[in-house]
Write a protein that holds these residues in place. Sequence first.
Motif, PDB file in Angstrom:
ATOM      1  N   MET A 142     -37.143 -15.133  -9.049  1.00 26.47           N
ATOM      2  CA  MET A 142     -37.213 -14.276  -9.419  1.00 26.47           C
ATOM      3  C   MET A 142     -35.967 -13.468  -9.802  1.00 26.47           C
ATOM      4  O   MET A 142     -34.885 -14.020  -9.978  1.00 26.47           O
ATOM      5  CB  MET A 142     -37.455 -13.057  -7.735  1.00 26.47           C
ATOM      6  N   ALA A 143     -35.965 -12.099 -10.450  1.00 25.59           N
ATOM      7  CA  ALA A 143     -35.376 -12.262 -11.731  1.00 25.59           C
ATOM      8  C   ALA A 143     -35.163 -10.734 -12.246  1.00 25.59           C
ATOM      9  O   ALA A 143     -35.460 -10.426 -13.542  1.00 25.59           O
ATOM     10  CB  ALA A 143     -35.702 -13.266 -13.525  1.00 25.59           C
ATOM     11  N   PRO A 144     -34.711 -10.254 -10.627  1.00 22.35           N
ATOM     12  CA  PRO A 144     -34.514  -9.006 -11.391  1.00 22.35           C
ATOM     13  C   PRO A 144     -33.763  -8.699 -12.401  1.00 22.35           C
ATOM     14  O   PRO A 144     -32.784  -8.844 -12.675  1.00 22.35           O
ATOM     15  CB  PRO A 144     -33.575  -8.189 -10.630  1.00 22.35           C
ATOM     16  N   HIS A 145     -33.815  -7.091 -13.267  1.00 24.27           N
ATOM     17  CA  HIS A 145     -33.434  -6.686 -13.586  1.00 24.27           C
ATOM     18  C   HIS A 145     -31.797  -5.528 -13.445  1.00 24.27           C
ATOM     19  O   HIS A 145     -32.865  -4.494 -12.810  1.00 24.27           O
ATOM     20  CB  HIS A 145     -33.850  -5.311 -15.006  1.00 24.27           C
ATOM     21  N   PHE A 146     -31.201  -6.054 -13.025  1.00 29.15           N
ATOM     22  CA  PHE A 146     -30.046  -5.640 -11.796  1.00 29.15           C
ATOM     23  C   PHE A 146     -29.708  -4.463 -13.063  1.00 29.15           C
ATOM     24  O   PHE A 146     -29.233  -4.159 -14.204  1.00 29.15           O
ATOM     25  CB  PHE A 146     -28.872  -5.835 -11.457  1.00 29.15           C
ATOM     26  N   GLY A 147     -28.472  -3.556 -12.262  1.00 29.67           N
ATOM     27  CA  GLY A 147     -28.377  -2.054 -12.671  1.00 29.67           C
ATOM     28  C   GLY A 147     -29.191  -1.063 -13.412  1.00 29.67           C
ATOM     29  O   GLY A 147     -28.909   0.032 -14.837  1.00 29.67           O
TER      30      GLY A 147
END
Length: 380
Positions: free
Chosen positions: A91-96
């Motif tokens: 998984m590569a969440p879009h943080f912020g």
Amino acid sequence: MKATPILIVGAGPAGLAIAGRLRHWGLDFELIEQSQEVGHAWHHHYERVHLHTVKEFSHLPHLPFPGEYPQYVSRQQLVDYLESYAAHFKMAPHFGHSLERVSREGDHWVAACANGAHFKAEHIVFATGVNRVPNRPHFEDQEDFSGTMLHSKDYRNPEPFREAAVLVVGMGNTGAEIALDLSEAGIPTLLSVRGPVNIVPRDFLGRPTQKTAFTLAKLPAPIGDWIGKQVQGLAFGDLRPYGLKPSAMPPARQLRETGKTPVIDIGTVAAIKAGKIKVVPELKAFTPDGAIFEDGSEHRFTHVILATGYHARLEAFIPQSETLFNADHLPKSCIGEGPHEGLYFLGFDNYQPGGILGVVYRDSARIAEAIQARLTVSGA
């Protein structure tokens, strides 16, 4: 504007669970998270917290907990597991990315984030949690109180409260356990309990109460409810002399009808009986160095911890959402319909035995199947 077939909002256990199912099925998605880490809330829970549900019924889809984990998983173990789960499924969440609102545009939804990012998606899964916004009630003469006051969200351990008395307001699971944590550190602890309370032991006669609840749920409700009340009596006896009024509603019925989880006791009752925690009634008004309570009693203390719960506040994201929610402002169903088709809600069903992680496991399958079916129909 980034286009994706599926947008998941929130990278806590619920968001990771649906992402894991979608990845397992080979479906594309984007995952946004307002913080800078997966499982943000669990990174910042009070230190002693463990799951109250057994590990075999608490893991996320397609990846059980490590075999060496204990029956009741600790906070740090769960954090480690969530991070490894995200890595396992790449998984590569879009943080912020903090969601501000969603709106319908044609046959798609558009999600707008506070940082200016926009996502166009046919399906949006809300996994923002029932414990998103702390509930901070205001009390009479609160401004006159000279001590400190914080929500349980900001409590970590007893260290800042040594050498001073503490009032914990609210006897849900969090309030009961924080009061126990303080009392075990030798801190004079008051626990304000507003009304009748349902308490069940985490384990009874060597068996997890969760497993017993699953068994009782298979029986006719009146029989299961009666057995549940007998277990309470055998485990705790009469708690009225200690200031705890028993609920007239059996614990399983309370969960079914109100969505309110009984207090899962891990030692708070024993501490109350031993005089290490003093139960006081509902808080009426503050004084400069304490408070007056509903029975007219007055007690002095230096710190207040508000274990007064949270709000999901999903309505802040979704326009014209009145028909989506029940009286508790939680989704009536995990799958939106009519004008809300394409919206899904994971981790908001408090009305089932077995804890929220069990609900997440079950409903993530329902949501993934519904999304797959609609993608197939739409030809995506």
